[in-house]
Write a protein that holds these residues in place. Structure first.
Motif, PDB file in Angstrom:
ATOM      1  N   PRO A  17      57.369   9.259   4.350  1.00  0.00           N
ATOM      2  CA  PRO A  17      58.071   8.728   5.425  1.00  0.00           C
ATOM      3  C   PRO A  17      57.100   8.441   6.594  1.00  0.00           C
ATOM      4  N   THR A  18      56.106   9.426   6.856  1.00  0.00           N
ATOM      5  CA  THR A  18      55.185   9.162   8.050  1.00  0.00           C
ATOM      6  C   THR A  18      54.274   7.866   7.812  1.00  0.00           C
ATOM      7  N   LEU A  36      47.543   4.822   0.474  1.00  0.00           N
ATOM      8  CA  LEU A  36      47.218   5.356  -1.045  1.00  0.00           C
ATOM      9  C   LEU A  36      48.098   6.564  -1.452  1.00  0.00           C
ATOM     10  N   LEU A  44      58.188  13.430  -0.116  1.00  0.00           N
ATOM     11  CA  LEU A  44      59.016  14.637  -0.489  1.00  0.00           C
ATOM     12  C   LEU A  44      60.646  13.872  -0.304  1.00  0.00           C
ATOM     13  N   ALA A  45      60.740  12.946   0.820  1.00  0.00           N
ATOM     14  CA  ALA A  45      62.156  12.445   1.000  1.00  0.00           C
ATOM     15  C   ALA A  45      62.849  11.727  -0.311  1.00  0.00           C
ATOM     16  N   ALA A  84      46.686   5.812  -6.195  1.00  0.00           N
ATOM     17  CA  ALA A  84      45.551   6.438  -6.189  1.00  0.00           C
ATOM     18  C   ALA A  84      45.379   7.778  -5.600  1.00  0.00           C
ATOM     19  N   VAL A  86      43.301  10.418  -3.148  1.00  0.00           N
ATOM     20  CA  VAL A  86      42.275  10.682  -2.160  1.00  0.00           C
ATOM     21  C   VAL A  86      41.548  11.837  -2.589  1.00  0.00           C
ATOM     22  N   TYR A 118      55.056  22.134  -3.180  1.00  0.00           N
ATOM     23  CA  TYR A 118      55.862  23.519  -3.372  1.00  0.00           C
ATOM     24  C   TYR A 118      54.987  24.802  -3.745  1.00  0.00           C
ATOM     25  N   GLN A 161      69.552  23.866  -0.218  1.00  0.00           N
ATOM     26  CA  GLN A 161      69.944  22.548  -0.377  1.00  0.00           C
ATOM     27  C   GLN A 161      69.933  22.352  -1.929  1.00  0.00           C
ATOM     28  N   LEU A 242      56.431  25.550   1.634  1.00  0.00           N
ATOM     29  CA  LEU A 242      55.599  24.567   1.251  1.00  0.00           C
ATOM     30  C   LEU A 242      54.318  24.901   1.530  1.00  0.00           C
ATOM     31  N   ASN A 245      48.909  19.551   1.846  1.00  0.00           N
ATOM     32  CA  ASN A 245      48.268  19.202   0.977  1.00  0.00           C
ATOM     33  C   ASN A 245      46.800  18.747   1.702  1.00  0.00           C
ATOM     34  N   GLY A 279      52.930  13.674  10.915  1.00  0.00           N
ATOM     35  CA  GLY A 279      53.822  14.371   9.830  1.00  0.00           C
ATOM     36  C   GLY A 279      53.813  15.680   9.397  1.00  0.00           C
TER      37      GLY A 279
HETATM   38  C1  LIG Z   1      63.978  20.130  -0.942  1.00  0.00           C
HETATM   39  C2  LIG Z   1      63.546  19.259   0.307  1.00  0.00           C
HETATM   40  C3  LIG Z   1      64.581  18.911   1.073  1.00  0.00           C
HETATM   41  C4  LIG Z   1      64.420  18.391   2.421  1.00  0.00           C
HETATM   42  N1  LIG Z   1      65.578  17.877   2.957  1.00  0.00           N
HETATM   43  C5  LIG Z   1      65.280  17.076   4.106  1.00  0.00           C
HETATM   44  C6  LIG Z   1      66.629  16.735   4.893  1.00  0.00           C
HETATM   45  O1  LIG Z   1      67.676  16.670   4.315  1.00  0.00           O
HETATM   46  N2  LIG Z   1      66.152  16.041   6.329  1.00  0.00           N
HETATM   47  C7  LIG Z   1      64.861  15.991   6.599  1.00  0.00           C
HETATM   48  O2  LIG Z   1      64.653  15.405   7.617  1.00  0.00           O
HETATM   49  N3  LIG Z   1      63.896  16.445   6.051  1.00  0.00           N
HETATM   50  C8  LIG Z   1      63.932  17.028   4.897  1.00  0.00           C
HETATM   51  N4  LIG Z   1      62.942  17.551   4.289  1.00  0.00           N
HETATM   52  C9  LIG Z   1      61.566  17.555   4.914  1.00  0.00           C
HETATM   53  C10 LIG Z   1      60.850  15.989   4.834  1.00  0.00           C
HETATM   54  O3  LIG Z   1      61.215  15.763   3.154  1.00  0.00           O
HETATM   55  C11 LIG Z   1      59.838  15.889   5.047  1.00  0.00           C
HETATM   56  O4  LIG Z   1      59.816  16.354   6.330  1.00  0.00           O
HETATM   57  C12 LIG Z   1      58.955  14.591   5.100  1.00  0.00           C
HETATM   58  O5  LIG Z   1      59.218  13.834   3.774  1.00  0.00           O
HETATM   59  C13 LIG Z   1      57.732  14.471   5.490  1.00  0.00           C
HETATM   60  O6  LIG Z   1      57.177  13.483   5.503  1.00  0.00           O
HETATM   61  P1  LIG Z   1      55.408  13.150   5.313  1.00  0.00           P
HETATM   62  O7  LIG Z   1      55.227  11.636   4.874  1.00  0.00           O
HETATM   63  O8  LIG Z   1      54.960  13.504   6.466  1.00  0.00           O
HETATM   64  O9  LIG Z   1      55.083  13.945   4.193  1.00  0.00           O
HETATM   65  P2  LIG Z   1      55.597  13.898   2.518  1.00  0.00           P
HETATM   66  O10 LIG Z   1      56.999  13.503   2.281  1.00  0.00           O
HETATM   67  O11 LIG Z   1      55.072  15.116   1.850  1.00  0.00           O
HETATM   68  O12 LIG Z   1      54.717  12.739   1.888  1.00  0.00           O
HETATM   69  C14 LIG Z   1      53.215  12.911   1.560  1.00  0.00           C
HETATM   70  C15 LIG Z   1      52.717  12.148   0.643  1.00  0.00           C
HETATM   71  O13 LIG Z   1      51.288  12.036   0.519  1.00  0.00           O
HETATM   72  C16 LIG Z   1      51.049  12.045  -0.930  1.00  0.00           C
HETATM   73  N5  LIG Z   1      49.752  12.790  -1.157  1.00  0.00           N
HETATM   74  C17 LIG Z   1      49.452  14.103  -0.875  1.00  0.00           C
HETATM   75  N6  LIG Z   1      47.999  14.355  -1.084  1.00  0.00           N
HETATM   76  C18 LIG Z   1      47.530  13.106  -1.240  1.00  0.00           C
HETATM   77  C19 LIG Z   1      46.088  12.517  -1.740  1.00  0.00           C
HETATM   78  N7  LIG Z   1      45.163  13.456  -1.563  1.00  0.00           N
HETATM   79  N8  LIG Z   1      45.857  11.189  -2.147  1.00  0.00           N
HETATM   80  C20 LIG Z   1      47.000  10.284  -1.985  1.00  0.00           C
HETATM   81  N9  LIG Z   1      48.262  10.880  -1.748  1.00  0.00           N
HETATM   82  C21 LIG Z   1      48.412  12.014  -1.401  1.00  0.00           C
HETATM   83  C22 LIG Z   1      52.041  13.095  -1.577  1.00  0.00           C
HETATM   84  O14 LIG Z   1      52.048  12.721  -2.931  1.00  0.00           O
HETATM   85  C23 LIG Z   1      53.312  12.287  -0.712  1.00  0.00           C
HETATM   86  O15 LIG Z   1      54.133  11.406  -1.271  1.00  0.00           O
HETATM   87  C24 LIG Z   1      63.213  18.354   2.792  1.00  0.00           C
HETATM   88  C25 LIG Z   1      62.068  18.621   2.124  1.00  0.00           C
HETATM   89  C26 LIG Z   1      62.116  19.250   0.955  1.00  0.00           C
HETATM   90  C27 LIG Z   1      61.089  19.722   0.053  1.00  0.00           C
END
Ligand SMILES: Cc1cc2nc3c(=O)[nH]c(=O)nc-3n(C[C@H](O)[C@H](O)[C@H](O)COP(=O)(O)OP(=O)(O)OC[C@H]3O[C@@H](n4cnc5c(N)ncnc54)[C@H](O)[C@@H]3O)c2cc1C
Lengths: 318, 82
Positions: A17-18, A36, A44-45, A84, A86, A118, A161, A242, A245, A279
């Motif tokens: 999402p970020t 990427l 995680l969303a 891919a 990183v 996780y 959840q 969590l 990463n 994020g």
């Molecule tokens: C079970 C669960 C339920 C949740 N429920 C809610 C909810 O109901 N409401 C809410 O607001 N929030 C919820 N959250 C929290 C929410 O999912 C996160 O806050 C949100 O997804 C964060 O977004 P992000 O883009 O920062 O990180 P992430 O969603 O973690 O995305 C990061 C992405 O980066 C990728 N990545 C990591 N390392 C690398 C690499 N080296 N190279 C390439 N790609 C890489 C990963 O594969 C991942 O797809 C929940 C979380 C969990 C675990």
């Protein structure tokens, strides 16, 4: 600038999402943007069953659908998503080089938005029965436990959840909570209570060993008030929090805090020039999809400002 | 291209979506078995993969040999398609 290794305006590491929110903004600002992603687009969303607190969806939305909508919106304005992983980043000649499983890519700015993964328990049986009775993703593997008994380990938001999600399959769930109460929000604790017929919560209960027989999980050994307790089960779902990463940043020089989250200044910039972070992986983040989207948008505007500044400042390439 | 590809999926599995996206991006066609809709097929996925997890992708090559890929694993999926 070479044709086959172009300099992008923005590279995001991750497409959760970020990064997708950032990409909606950067592409609308006409910045060439590549995301990427090593796992699931939507992060995680997309592997969350249901999201009830993302603004604009009064009846809630399936996590998978929200991820797909964010992807569509980013791609509509020209974001390119590449599958891919990183493996490292470093600044070079006023740009940022990103090492990936698909070769080296270059950009004026990089947004680290890699979120978290996780945590594991680190107990006997966890690795041995991984995906054969021990699981970390209810939406992925829950369907194998129709009419079966389960153990869920953890007492936070994710555990609550996911336990509720698993009631659609399991006949009964023992939820093992290490402390005297759950850390999950009131709303989620009430959801768990609504399923009291199927979920039994055990407080002050540690998870010590996952026991199997003939290749299948049969029970979980625990301790409650200094006494050994055995929970017969067909499977175990672990949601104990969590871990960021950030492993791929080893040797990059990027500063992390004591738990491994990335430090930024007030402009969401890390200590490396041109490298931003937003994020869940950012130190101080509030770990919600709405805040991830907000941080992504903010980072995008600050990267735009950085690129404008670069254009106005003569570069000395070393 | 392989002779045949079958993917075992579930309604809520994000990694299943990624496998389908990846196969489509490579122009590969596949048959999908959704174990939420066909719970009786769960045991087939388990027998093929030895794991209680989806996605399970079964690639049948032109010489009828089979390769089973568990999870969204590009390192295994990419060569399996050749
Ligand atoms: C079970 C669960 C339920 C949740 N429920 C809610 C909810 O109901 N409401 C809410 O607001 N929030 C919820 N959250 C929290 C929410 O999912 C996160 O806050 C949100 O997804 C964060 O977004 P992000 O883009 O920062 O990180 P992430 O969603 O973690 O995305 C990061 C992405 O980066 C990728 N990545 C990591 N390392 C690398 C690499 N080296 N190279 C390439 N790609 C890489 C990963 O594969 C991942 O797809 C929940 C979380 C969990 C675990």
């Amino acid at each position: 600038m070479s044709e086959n290794n172009p300099v992008h305006d923005v590279i995001t590491i991750g497409a959760g999402p970020t990064a997708l929110s950032a990409a909606i903004y950067t592409t609308r600002e006409d910045l060439d943007t590549v995301l990427l992603e090593k796992g699931v687009i939507g992060g995680l969303a997309s592997i969350t069953d249901w999201v009830d607190n993302y603004p604009g969806f009064p009846d809630g939305v399936a996590g998978l659908e929200l991820g797909e909508r964010l992807q569509k919106q980013a791609e509509r304005f020209g974001a390119k998503i590449e599958l891919a992983e990183v493996t490292g980043i470093h600044p070079k000649k006023g740009l940022v080089e990103v090492e990936t499983t698909d070769g080296i890519k270059r950009a004026k700015t990089v947004l680290i938005a890699t979120g978290s993964d996780y945590k594991r328990l680190g107990i006997t049986g966890e690795d041995e029965y991984y995906a054969r009775g021990v699981h970390f993703c209810a939406t992925c593997d829950g369907a194998f436990y129709r009419d079966k008994k389960l153990v869920v380990v953890g007492g936070g938001n994710s555990a609550a959840q996911e336990a509720v999600f698993l009631t659609r399959y399991a006949t009964h769930i023992d939820m093992l909570v290490r402390g005297p109460k759950m850390r999950a929000s009131e709303v989620l604790q009430n959801e768990v209570k609504k399923h009291a017929g199927k979920i039994t919560v055990h407080y002050n209960t540690s998870t010590d060993e996952i026991v199997g027989q003939e290749g299948k999980v049969v029970s979980v050994k625990s301790t409650h008030n200094n006494k050994s307790v055995n929970f017969p089960t067909d499977g175990v779902f672990v949601f104990i929090g969590l871990k960021p990463n950030t492993g791929f940043l080893a040797g990059s020089g990027i500063e992390l805090d004591e738990i491994g989250l990335i430090k930024t200044d007030t402009k969401l910039q890390t200590n490396l020039p041109g490298v931003f972070c937003a994020g869940d992986v950012r130190s101080g983040a509030t770990m919600q999809i709405a805040s991830a989207a907000g941080e992504g948008a903010t980072a995008a505007l600050l990267m735009r400002e950085y690129i404008d500044h670069l254009a106005r400042t003569p570069q000395v390439h070393t | 291209m392989p002779k045949n590809i079958t993917i075992f999926t579930s309604n809520t599995c994000g990694y299943c979506v990624m496998v389908k996206k990846y196969l489509s991006s490579k122009g590969a066609t596949y048959e999908e078995v959704n174990i939420d809709e066909h719970p009786e097929r769960q045991k087939d996925a388990y027998a093929l993969s030895g794991q209680l997890a989806v996605p399970v992708t079964v690639v049948t090559k032109q010489d009828d040999s089979q390769q089973v890929v568990v999870g969204y694993n590009l390192a295994q999926l990419a060569p399996a398609l050749t």
